[in-house]
Design a protein around this motif. Structure first.
Motif, mmCIF file in Angstrom:
data_model
loop_
_atom_site.group_PDB
_atom_site.id
_atom_site.type_symbol
_atom_site.label_atom_id
_atom_site.label_comp_id
_atom_site.label_asym_id
_atom_site.label_seq_id
_atom_site.Cartn_x
_atom_site.Cartn_y
_atom_site.Cartn_z
ATOM 1 N N UNK A 200 29.589 37.943 28.162
ATOM 2 C CA UNK A 200 29.910 37.176 29.374
ATOM 3 C C UNK A 200 31.223 36.406 29.212
ATOM 4 N N UNK A 201 31.421 35.818 28.061
ATOM 5 C CA UNK A 201 32.660 35.062 27.806
ATOM 6 C C UNK A 201 33.870 35.986 27.852
ATOM 7 N N UNK A 202 33.753 37.148 27.233
ATOM 8 C CA UNK A 202 34.889 38.075 27.232
ATOM 9 C C UNK A 202 35.158 38.619 28.635
ATOM 10 N N UNK A 203 34.101 38.840 29.430
ATOM 11 C CA UNK A 203 34.302 39.307 30.806
ATOM 12 C C UNK A 203 34.974 38.224 31.645
ATOM 13 N N UNK A 204 34.576 36.966 31.449
ATOM 14 C CA UNK A 204 35.200 35.864 32.192
ATOM 15 C C UNK A 204 36.665 35.713 31.787
ATOM 16 N N UNK A 205 36.945 35.849 30.506
ATOM 17 C CA UNK A 205 38.335 35.752 30.038
ATOM 18 C C UNK A 205 39.177 36.895 30.596
ATOM 19 N N UNK A 206 38.610 38.092 30.645
ATOM 20 C CA UNK A 206 39.342 39.235 31.202
ATOM 21 C C UNK A 206 39.595 39.040 32.699
ATOM 22 N N UNK A 207 38.601 38.512 33.420
ATOM 23 C CA UNK A 207 38.787 38.262 34.858
ATOM 24 C C UNK A 207 39.862 37.204 35.084
ATOM 25 N N UNK A 208 39.853 36.171 34.255
ATOM 26 C CA UNK A 208 40.878 35.130 34.376
ATOM 27 C C UNK A 208 42.258 35.699 34.050
ATOM 28 N N UNK A 209 42.355 36.545 33.041
ATOM 29 C CA UNK A 209 43.636 37.160 32.691
ATOM 30 C C UNK A 209 44.136 38.049 33.831
ATOM 31 N N UNK A 210 43.220 38.805 34.462
ATOM 32 C CA UNK A 210 43.608 39.640 35.604
ATOM 33 C C UNK A 210 44.095 38.774 36.767
ATOM 34 N N UNK A 211 43.402 37.674 37.013
ATOM 35 C CA UNK A 211 43.801 36.776 38.109
ATOM 36 C C UNK A 211 45.180 36.188 37.837
ATOM 37 N N UNK A 212 45.421 35.778 36.610
ATOM 38 C CA UNK A 212 46.735 35.230 36.244
ATOM 39 C C UNK A 212 47.818 36.299 36.363
ATOM 40 N N UNK A 213 47.503 37.517 35.961
ATOM 41 C CA UNK A 213 48.479 38.598 36.058
ATOM 42 C C UNK A 213 48.776 38.913 37.527
ATOM 43 N N UNK A 214 47.745 38.942 38.366
ATOM 44 C CA UNK A 214 47.957 39.186 39.794
ATOM 45 C C UNK A 214 48.803 38.070 40.408
#
Length: 167
Positions: free
Chosen positions: A46-60
């Motif tokens: 769950x932590x890694x999925x949240x971090x990946x989602x946050x990274x995608x949001x920052x990249x977008x």
């Protein structure tokens, strides 16, 4: 049976009982550890999925900002190009004497300078006395205004960049 044999049998039974108790406890502890490891694995997932989602949001967000800045850069480049083209046309017209720059003369009744107004001059001020500028001076004035226009366009571009980057 001798008392030593009875005592030995009792000791052996105690050792076997203790060993089986340890095995049961070990089995139970293994189950608990396996359950905790599974929960820990789920938490990490769950932590890694949240971090990946946050990274995608920052990249977008970064890509959106880059696109916005690219659009603003194109707009400011077009403004600068248009201003330079207009200045070049004005310089050419001044050089061919198609257009002449003039200045308003102050109305001073005590002055004996009687410069007639230019004939056929189109302007906002009617019946005002005007004097034409020397073409070389006119070219220098146009160069100064060109630099000023370029500076204003560059300043607007910098302000737009700062507004976009640091809202």
């Amino acid at each position: 049976m001798t008392p030593g044999q009875i005592l030995g049998a009792l000791l052996l039974a105690m050792v076997v009982s203790a060993a089986s108790t340890w095995q049961v406890q070990d089995w139970r502890m293994g189950e608990k550890l396996a359950e905790q490891a599974g929960l820990h694995k789920d938490d990490l997932n769950r932590i890694s999925m949240a971090a990946a989602a946050q990274a995608r949001a920052e990249q977008d967000k970064r890509l959106g900002l880059e696109q916005q800045l690219a659009g603003q850069d194109q707009q400011h480049s077009k403004e600068l190009s248009d201003a330079q083209r207009n200045q070049a046309v004005l310089r050419d017209r001044l050089a061919t004497a198609d257009v002449r720059l003039s200045v308003l003369l102050a109305e001073d009744p005590a002055s004996s300078c009687n410069v007639p107004p230019t004939s056929g001059a189109v302007g906002v001020v009617h019946a005002a006395r005007r004097a034409q500028l020397d073409p070389a001076h006119a070219q220098r004035i146009i160069a100064i205004t060109d630099d000023g226009d370029n500076a204003i366009i560059a300043l607007r571009a910098c302000q737009a960049y700062v507004r976009a980057v640091a809202p």
